[in-house]
Scaffold this motif. Structure first.
Motif, PDB file in Angstrom:
ATOM      1  N   ALA A 114      17.837  20.800 -25.337  1.00  0.00           N
ATOM      2  CA  ALA A 114      16.983  19.752 -24.775  1.00  0.00           C
ATOM      3  C   ALA A 114      16.491  18.803 -25.869  1.00  0.00           C
ATOM      4  CB  ALA A 114      15.798  20.393 -24.043  1.00  0.00           C
ATOM      5  N   GLU A 115      16.081  19.365 -27.006  1.00  0.00           N
ATOM      6  CA  GLU A 115      15.519  18.513 -28.063  1.00  0.00           C
ATOM      7  C   GLU A 115      16.563  17.611 -28.704  1.00  0.00           C
ATOM      8  OE1 GLU A 115      12.167  21.747 -29.519  1.00  0.00           O
ATOM      9  OE2 GLU A 115      13.723  21.086 -30.928  1.00  0.00           O
ATOM     10  N   MET A 116      17.781  18.139 -28.865  1.00  0.00           N
ATOM     11  CA  MET A 116      18.788  17.392 -29.610  1.00  0.00           C
ATOM     12  C   MET A 116      19.787  16.695 -28.689  1.00  0.00           C
ATOM     13  SD  MET A 116      19.316  20.354 -32.491  1.00  0.00           S
ATOM     14  CE  MET A 116      20.164  19.348 -33.716  1.00  0.00           C
ATOM     15  N   GLY A 117      19.639  16.878 -27.398  1.00  0.00           N
ATOM     16  CA  GLY A 117      20.553  16.228 -26.463  1.00  0.00           C
ATOM     17  C   GLY A 117      21.989  16.682 -26.621  1.00  0.00           C
ATOM     18  N   LEU A 118      22.162  17.946 -27.013  1.00  0.00           N
ATOM     19  CA  LEU A 118      23.511  18.470 -27.227  1.00  0.00           C
ATOM     20  C   LEU A 118      24.262  18.614 -25.907  1.00  0.00           C
ATOM     21  CD1 LEU A 118      22.723  21.574 -29.455  1.00  0.00           C
ATOM     22  CD2 LEU A 118      23.798  19.453 -30.197  1.00  0.00           C
ATOM     23  N   GLY A 119      25.582  18.518 -25.987  1.00  0.00           N
ATOM     24  CA  GLY A 119      26.407  19.037 -24.913  1.00  0.00           C
ATOM     25  C   GLY A 119      26.680  20.486 -25.271  1.00  0.00           C
ATOM     26  N   LEU A 120      26.452  21.394 -24.338  1.00  0.00           N
ATOM     27  CA  LEU A 120      26.626  22.818 -24.649  1.00  0.00           C
ATOM     28  C   LEU A 120      27.624  23.426 -23.665  1.00  0.00           C
ATOM     29  CD1 LEU A 120      25.638  25.324 -26.265  1.00  0.00           C
ATOM     30  CD2 LEU A 120      23.760  25.522 -24.658  1.00  0.00           C
ATOM     31  N   LEU A 121      28.690  23.991 -24.206  1.00  0.00           N
ATOM     32  CA  LEU A 121      29.628  24.746 -23.363  1.00  0.00           C
ATOM     33  C   LEU A 121      29.385  26.217 -23.656  1.00  0.00           C
ATOM     34  CD1 LEU A 121      31.993  24.853 -21.375  1.00  0.00           C
ATOM     35  CD2 LEU A 121      33.552  24.726 -23.321  1.00  0.00           C
ATOM     36  N   PHE A 122      28.860  26.941 -22.666  1.00  0.00           N
ATOM     37  CA  PHE A 122      28.414  28.313 -22.868  1.00  0.00           C
ATOM     38  C   PHE A 122      29.386  29.249 -22.167  1.00  0.00           C
ATOM     39  CE2 PHE A 122      25.899  32.070 -22.349  1.00  0.00           C
ATOM     40  CZ  PHE A 122      25.025  32.083 -23.417  1.00  0.00           C
ATOM     41  N   ILE A 123      30.065  30.076 -22.958  1.00  0.00           N
ATOM     42  CA  ILE A 123      31.108  30.936 -22.421  1.00  0.00           C
ATOM     43  C   ILE A 123      30.612  32.369 -22.347  1.00  0.00           C
ATOM     44  CG2 ILE A 123      33.430  31.819 -22.885  1.00  0.00           C
ATOM     45  CD1 ILE A 123      33.991  29.110 -24.197  1.00  0.00           C
ATOM     46  N   THR A 124      30.754  32.997 -21.199  1.00  0.00           N
ATOM     47  CA  THR A 124      30.240  34.370 -21.076  1.00  0.00           C
ATOM     48  C   THR A 124      30.911  35.112 -19.937  1.00  0.00           C
ATOM     49  OG1 THR A 124      28.252  35.713 -20.769  1.00  0.00           O
ATOM     50  CG2 THR A 124      28.346  33.664 -19.552  1.00  0.00           C
ATOM     51  N   HIS A 125      30.840  36.454 -19.997  1.00  0.00           N
ATOM     52  CA  HIS A 125      31.304  37.251 -18.869  1.00  0.00           C
ATOM     53  C   HIS A 125      30.136  37.546 -17.944  1.00  0.00           C
ATOM     54  CE1 HIS A 125      29.404  40.188 -21.438  1.00  0.00           C
ATOM     55  NE2 HIS A 125      29.300  40.966 -20.375  1.00  0.00           N
ATOM     56  N   ASP A 126      28.921  37.171 -18.373  1.00  0.00           N
ATOM     57  CA  ASP A 126      27.715  37.595 -17.677  1.00  0.00           C
ATOM     58  C   ASP A 126      27.152  36.430 -16.860  1.00  0.00           C
ATOM     59  OD1 ASP A 126      25.298  38.548 -16.870  1.00  0.00           O
ATOM     60  OD2 ASP A 126      24.672  39.252 -18.846  1.00  0.00           O
ATOM     61  N   LEU A 127      27.537  36.395 -15.583  1.00  0.00           N
ATOM     62  CA  LEU A 127      27.136  35.284 -14.723  1.00  0.00           C
ATOM     63  C   LEU A 127      25.627  35.120 -14.652  1.00  0.00           C
ATOM     64  CD1 LEU A 127      29.077  35.181 -11.357  1.00  0.00           C
ATOM     65  CD2 LEU A 127      29.038  33.509 -13.172  1.00  0.00           C
ATOM     66  N   SER A 128      24.904  36.237 -14.732  1.00  0.00           N
ATOM     67  CA  SER A 128      23.461  36.172 -14.506  1.00  0.00           C
ATOM     68  C   SER A 128      22.768  35.345 -15.587  1.00  0.00           C
ATOM     69  CB  SER A 128      22.884  37.579 -14.457  1.00  0.00           C
ATOM     70  OG  SER A 128      23.177  38.260 -15.649  1.00  0.00           O
ATOM     71  N   VAL A 129      23.372  35.298 -16.778  1.00  0.00           N
ATOM     72  CA  VAL A 129      22.790  34.524 -17.871  1.00  0.00           C
ATOM     73  C   VAL A 129      22.871  33.030 -17.568  1.00  0.00           C
ATOM     74  CG1 VAL A 129      23.228  33.859 -20.262  1.00  0.00           C
ATOM     75  CG2 VAL A 129      23.234  36.261 -19.645  1.00  0.00           C
ATOM     76  N   LEU A 130      23.941  32.644 -16.861  1.00  0.00           N
ATOM     77  CA  LEU A 130      24.243  31.222 -16.715  1.00  0.00           C
ATOM     78  C   LEU A 130      23.304  30.507 -15.762  1.00  0.00           C
ATOM     79  CD1 LEU A 130      28.113  31.376 -16.599  1.00  0.00           C
ATOM     80  CD2 LEU A 130      26.657  30.731 -18.498  1.00  0.00           C
ATOM     81  N   ARG A 131      22.866  31.211 -14.766  1.00  0.00           N
ATOM     82  CA  ARG A 131      22.048  30.584 -13.736  1.00  0.00           C
ATOM     83  C   ARG A 131      20.873  29.829 -14.346  1.00  0.00           C
ATOM     84  NH1 ARG A 131      21.102  31.530  -7.961  1.00  0.00           N
ATOM     85  NH2 ARG A 131      19.178  30.451  -7.523  1.00  0.00           N
ATOM     86  N   PRO A 181      27.631  22.773  -9.259  1.00  0.00           N
ATOM     87  CA  PRO A 181      26.259  22.958  -9.749  1.00  0.00           C
ATOM     88  C   PRO A 181      25.896  24.447  -9.808  1.00  0.00           C
ATOM     89  CG  PRO A 181      26.339  21.338  -7.971  1.00  0.00           C
ATOM     90  CD  PRO A 181      27.683  21.981  -8.028  1.00  0.00           C
ATOM     91  N   ALA A 182      25.192  24.851 -10.885  1.00  0.00           N
ATOM     92  CA  ALA A 182      24.911  26.270 -11.107  1.00  0.00           C
ATOM     93  C   ALA A 182      24.231  26.918  -9.904  1.00  0.00           C
ATOM     94  CB  ALA A 182      24.043  26.435 -12.356  1.00  0.00           C
ATOM     95  N   ALA A 183      23.239  26.234  -9.360  1.00  0.00           N
ATOM     96  CA  ALA A 183      22.463  26.859  -8.286  1.00  0.00           C
ATOM     97  C   ALA A 183      23.335  27.146  -7.066  1.00  0.00           C
ATOM     98  CB  ALA A 183      21.298  25.962  -7.902  1.00  0.00           C
ATOM     99  N   SER A 184      24.241  26.217  -6.712  1.00  0.00           N
ATOM    100  CA  SER A 184      25.033  26.461  -5.506  1.00  0.00           C
ATOM    101  C   SER A 184      26.177  27.438  -5.773  1.00  0.00           C
ATOM    102  CB  SER A 184      25.539  25.146  -4.902  1.00  0.00           C
ATOM    103  OG  SER A 184      26.410  24.482  -5.765  1.00  0.00           O
TER     104      SER A 184
END
Lengths: 327, 330
Positions: A199-216, A235-238
């Motif tokens: 949020a502070e640096m306005g980064l684009g972040l691609l977050f790769i994981t096997h753990d769906l619960s983290v992504l929400r 969208p993450a929520a849907s």
């Protein structure tokens, strides 16, 4: 312009047992300031995509398609240009922080080295000062920059890896399972840090994981991969709240909600295992494990069909030509 | 319910590490109190989850229960009888362990049949070996069992390998299984199948299960009771519904705050700062007080209890029926 735009990416590893298709035609976008989650189980191709973005795949691997970083194709750029792009424009945070740090050098020196290699004008003193700033930025006391990796805990080392990725102020950070080896409490600390920096640096972040619960909690958008393809994206929520693909549904169900009586003594999950990439089933690659499969699933390979606002899923249940025919 | 397993005031310590020079001079490092006075029971047909972060002593406790570490003090009773030098062999037949990494637990050069039969041979049970192996594989969900006899671990999927490990435990017809993070190395979609299998073994074979895990979501899915460990001590124990939905100890509450959930929000939750201290330097008083939000945010002081948090070790007290917590504020 889109920060990262992957188009029709195919990656095939060359192995002694013959070619192994790991990524089979993937499109993916990350806008500046956006966090995109890429989820899937081991072998689905998600880490291969992370490596393809910075051309870190082993020699002999066949890569086709386009990886556009601010419009410039990483796959076709010269090696000199690629060196400049790595770190300066896109950086990667890997899973095993212990193995990515040099055990016999102070962590501050390792961050400073990255700065000096990529910023020609920086003196040693400046680089070290900036390294100490970065160490403070990721929530460690600046004096820890003078310590060796073994003096830090796993969570602290992962913070150092994040500081290093930020050393050259990249616009895109690819985080490949950055919290997998960490305890829940430390994982929550690292996720909160990533969210704050993003949020502070306005980064684009691609977050790769096997753990769906983290992504929400972390992501604006989520793409779910299975057997080398994106099977649902939106969208993450849907995506997590009302999965459109039976595989997403099963993955989401594998993480229980504490307090929800329907999850008590009722472990969710799927029979069978993800397919061997050299023996991808015909039709929909998920059909042998799919609880919702119907007649043509073993013959028809679905493309990504629209589900609702901004969301697509590769499942015949959403094929407009079949709408209403099955359910 | 009579307990199958009873652990009483168990202490396990490890010698502290010192530098080479200091070691040669005969100095000894501070002792690490990995398990620091633990009481725990597992009843017949009961599933107990032992939860906590890495380094809290949960794996050491499980290994000591299995007889793989020697306790410094305390007793372990199996069906009411203390285990000791005599009867250890019979005890090990009755209590089997399933480890976290199925790839590491199987010998890559042994067939499935050999791996499962090994326990029988160790215990000198030669009668009807093939029938027993087939029965164990079938109970572990590998059917038809004969099809798996001659396969090697590399020919199996992760989930199948974990089933072979479980079959290796079942072949001795134990009364209890201790499983250390039995699904943490498995893919999410495969986990549910293995957990369902463990629950089925309880229902069909009447096994008691002690499941060591860092994952409170898993505890919610399978456990009858949950024990939460911090720095060598159990800080809260009780029925799963109670402990996980009405936690009494601030540490349990903190662990529950950070369980990623569908629908959760990262920004709004309180995350404990720092990491647990190492077990050679256990803080005085309540061992959790340096990280405790109740102390840091002044609620312990407001209740007039802060001096006890800092100076007095809290006992594990029964706060609600069957629900114990070691906190001065509970």
């Amino acid at each position: 312009m889109t920060l990262l735009s992957i188009r029709d990416l195919e990656v095939t590893y060359a192995t002694e047992a013959g070619p192994v298709p790991a990524v089979r035609g993937v499109d993916l976008d990350v806008e500046a300031g956006q966090t995109v989650g890429l989820a899937g189980e081991s072998g689905c191709g998600k880490s291969t995509i992370a490596h393809a973005i910075l051309r870190l795949l082993p020699e002999g691997t066949r890569v086709t398609g386009r990886v556009l970083l601010e419009g410039e194709d990483v796959l076709s750029m010269s090696f000199g240009r690629l060196r400049a792009v790595r770190w300066d424009e896109a950086a990667i945070v890997f899973q095993g922080a212990m193995h990515s740090l040099n055990p016999v050098r102070r962590v501050g020196d390792q961050i400073a080295e990255a700065i000096r290699i990529h910023q020609a004008g920086a003196t040693e003193g400046e680089a070290l000062r900036r390294a100490a700033e970065l160490v403070a930025r990721v929530g460690l006391p600046a004096r820890r920059a003078g310590e060796y990796p073994h003096e830090l805990s796993g969570g602290q080392r992962q913070r150092v890896m994040i500081a290093m990725a930020l050393a050259c102020a990249p616009r895109l950070v690819v985080a490949d399972e950055p919290t997998t080896a960490l305890d829940v409490m430390v994982q929550a600390q690292v996720l909160a840090l990533l969210e704050q920096l993003q949020a502070e640096m306005g980064l684009g972040l691609l977050f790769i994981t096997h753990d769906l619960s983290v992504l929400r909690e972390l992501c604006d958008r989520i793409a779910v991969m299975y057997a080398g393809r994106v099977v649902e994206e939106g969208p993450a929520a849907s995506v997590l709240g009302a999965p459109g693909h039976p595989y997403t549904q099963a993955l989401a169900g594998a993480f229980p909600s504490i307090g929800d009586p329907t999850d008590r003594r009722a472990p969710g999950g799927l029979a069978g295992d993800p397919p061997d990439p050299q023996r991808i089933p015909p039709g929909c690659s998920f059909h042998p494990r799919c609880p919702a499969r119907f007649e043509p699933c073993d013959r028809v390979d679905p493309s990504l069909y629209p589900v609702d606002e901004g969301r697509r899923a590769a499942c015949l249940l959403h094929d407009p030509a079949r709408a209403g025919a099955t359910t | 319910m009579s307990p199958v397993l009873e652990v009483q005031d168990l202490h396990v310590t490890f010698a502290g590490r010192v530098g080479l020079g200091a070691g040669l001079l005969g100095r000894r490092g501070a002792e690490a109190r990995a398990v620091d006075g633990v009481d725990l029971t597992v009843g017949e047909r009961e599933v107990v989850a032992l939860a906590g972060e890495s380094g809290c002593g949960k794996t050491t406790l499980a290994r000591t229960i299995m007889g793989l570490e020697r306790p410094r003090a305390g007793r372990i009773l199996f069906e009411g009888r203390p285990i000791g030098r005599n009867g250890l062999r019979a005890y090990r037949r009755n209590v089997q362990m399933v480890f976290q990494d199925p790839a590491g637990a199987l010998n890559p050069r042994q067939t499935v049949y050999e791996s499962v039969a090994e326990g029988l041979r160790v215990h000198g049970l030669h009668q009807d070996e093939e029938g027993r192996v087939a029965q164990a594989l079938a109970s572990a969900g590998l059917r038809p069992p004969e099809r798996f006899f001659l396969l090697y671990p590399h020919e199996l999927s992760g989930g199948q390998r974990q089933r072979v490990v479980i079959a290796g435990a079942l072949v001795l017809e134990p009364k209890m299984i201790v499983a250390d993070e039995p699904v943490s190395m498995l893919d999410a979609s495969v986990r549910g199948e293995i957990l369902s299998l463990l629950l089925r073994l309880r229902d069909e074979l009447g096994l008691a299960l002690l499941i060591v895990t860092h994952d409170l979501g898993l505890a919610w899915t399978v456990a009858d009771r949950v024990a939460v460990m911090y720095l060598g001590k159990i800080v809260e124990v009780g029925p799963a519904e109670e402990v996980l939905t009405r936690p009494l100890h601030p540490y349990t509450r903190a662990l529950l705050e950070v369980v990623p959930e569908r629908g959760g929000d990262l920004a709004g939750r309180r995350v404990l700062a720092g990491e647990p201290p190492d077990p050679t330097r256990i803080p005085p008083g309540c061992r959790f007080h340096p990280r405790c939000p109740e102390v840091a945010e002044g609620r312990a002081a407001a209740l007039g209890q802060e001096h006890r948090c800092l100076g007095e070790v809290p006992a594990l007290r029964e706060i609600a029926p069957g629900h114990f917590a070691a906190c001065h504020l509970a």
